[in-house]
Design an enzyme around this catalytic site. Structure first.
Site, PDB file in Angstrom:
ATOM      1  N   SER A 149       0.450  -1.478  -0.090  1.00 19.49           N
ATOM      2  CA  SER A 149      -0.268  -0.060  -0.305  1.00 19.49           C
ATOM      3  C   SER A 149       0.908   1.178   0.234  1.00 19.49           C
ATOM      4  O   SER A 149       1.823   1.393  -1.364  1.00 19.49           O
ATOM      5  CB  SER A 149      -0.766  -0.142   1.143  1.00 19.49           C
ATOM      6  OG  SER A 149      -1.928   0.911   0.839  1.00 19.49           O
ATOM      7  N   ASP A 228     -10.851  -5.383  -2.361  1.00 19.96           N
ATOM      8  CA  ASP A 228      -9.253  -3.926  -2.222  1.00 19.96           C
ATOM      9  C   ASP A 228     -10.604  -3.217  -1.964  1.00 19.96           C
ATOM     10  O   ASP A 228     -11.156  -2.418  -2.904  1.00 19.96           O
ATOM     11  CB  ASP A 228      -8.823  -4.281  -3.188  1.00 19.96           C
ATOM     12  CG  ASP A 228      -7.605  -3.056  -1.252  1.00 19.96           C
ATOM     13  OD1 ASP A 228      -7.790  -2.287  -1.031  1.00 19.96           O
ATOM     14  OD2 ASP A 228      -5.670  -3.597  -1.932  1.00 19.96           O
ATOM     15  N   HIS A 261      -7.379  -5.981   1.669  1.00 17.82           N
ATOM     16  CA  HIS A 261      -6.512  -4.719   1.555  1.00 17.82           C
ATOM     17  C   HIS A 261      -5.732  -5.381   2.520  1.00 17.82           C
ATOM     18  O   HIS A 261      -4.225  -4.484   2.874  1.00 17.82           O
ATOM     19  CB  HIS A 261      -6.543  -3.885   1.153  1.00 17.82           C
ATOM     20  CG  HIS A 261      -5.604  -2.865   1.472  1.00 17.82           C
ATOM     21  ND1 HIS A 261      -5.474  -2.656  -0.052  1.00 17.82           N
ATOM     22  CD2 HIS A 261      -5.246  -1.643   2.323  1.00 17.82           C
ATOM     23  CE1 HIS A 261      -3.731  -1.639  -0.157  1.00 17.82           C
ATOM     24  NE2 HIS A 261      -3.996  -1.153   0.660  1.00 17.82           N
TER      25      HIS A 261
END
Ligand SMILES: N[C@@H](CCC(=O)N[C@@H](CSC=O)C(=O)NCC(=O)O)C(=O)O
Length: 285
Positions: A149, A228, A261
């Site tokens: 991320s 996600d 995620h």
């Protein structure tokens, strides 16, 4: 140079160590974690640095990613720094979860009050490896970088900007085009100022698209979950994919059905990423 090991935990015949030191780049105490594989008893081992995402600390990866078992098999050292300086008391530092503490974005800030301390790019690329090598059997000549991320953005950008230092780059659900998403606008606007021309040097998609980063190593490896929740608004992997296709940059994007995620997704595909890095580092993978 102050340096302290605050915890040691045997794992898979190697050891996870939690460390603290006084950083010259950030002007604060910085924390990081190191997994030393059992092969280090015979000599220096290659290093994979993992950059974590928003709200994470140096502990997150070591606790949640399930990386130590495969690192022990491959003979890879894992290094995981904290995600920002902490405790500076700067105005706004602790107001939001996606900016300031836990959200250093792996840039070198140019704007007050962040510029003297929020220097995570120089910290990760320059200072941290020296501290690690001074205290652990790390072969800095064999290094790779990965992240998730915000840390996936960090791995891509720091790897592309410092291609001579890293043999391979990979990312889980990276913020691939931060100039074009709310997280990036907030972080870059505050750390780098209002001029978007100054942001481009810290955006993986723009670095590739513009030709300012010419990666000729193994494919930039990206895994992305289709479930996600941050995908459409914040992550933009297709922008990076298009930039790589347009410039002939080696790139491998794996779409993963049903994955979100979090670290259940990351731990599922961690082994594939570590084997990718091990091959680039000259290890049997
Ligand atoms: N506000 C929430 C969500 C924070 C979050 O999802 N952080 C991700 C990284 S997001 C991009 O960089 C993360 O890795 N969290 C750690 C984890 O263990 O999942 C919150 O504060 O939880």
């Amino acid at each position: 140079m102050s340096f302290e090991i605050t915890g040691r935990h045997k794992a898979f015949e190697g050891e996870t160590a939690y460390c603290r030191h006084a950083s010259t780049e950030t002007g604060t105490q910085m924390a990081f974690a190191v997994y030393t594989p059992p092969q280090a008893a015979e000599g220096e081992v290659p290093v994979v640095t993992y950059l974590a995402g928003l709200t994470c600390t140096e502990e997150t990866f070591m606790i949640k990613a399930g990386a130590q078992r495969i690192a022990a098999e491959l003979g890879v050292m894992l290094v995981a720094p904290d995600t920002s300086p902490r405790g500076l008391g700067l105005p706004g530092e602790d107001d939001d979860w996606d900016f300031g503490t836990g959200a250093g974005f792996y840039v070198d800030a140019t704007q007050a009050p962040w510029d003297g301390h929020y220097r995570m790019a120089s910290y990760v690329v320059e200072e941290l490896p020296q501290v690690v090598a001074a205290n652990f059997p790390a072969d800095l000549g064999r290094a790779s970088i990965m992240g998730h991320s915000m840390g996936g953005h960090g791995a891509l950008v720091l790897g592309l900007r410092n291609a001579g230092r890293y043999r391979s780059i990979s990312a889980f659900a990276p913020i691939a085009n931060p100039m074009d998403c709310p997280w990036g606008h907030k972080a870059f606007g505050n750390y780098l100022g209002p001029d978007r021309a100054d942001w481009a040097a810290w955006d993986a998609t723009d670095l590739v698209r513009s030709g300012r980063a010419a990666w000729r190593g193994p494919p930039l490896l990206v895994d992305q979950g289709r479930a996600d929740g941050f995908l459409d608004e914040q992550l933009k992997p297709k922008a990076l994919q298009a930039a790589c296709a347009a410039t002939g940059t080696p790139f491998e994007l794996h779409w993963r059905d049903g994955y979100d995620h979090g670290y259940f997704f990351i731990s599922t595909f961690m082994e594939a990423h570590l084997r990718h890095h091990a091959r680039a580092l000259g290890l049997t993978a």
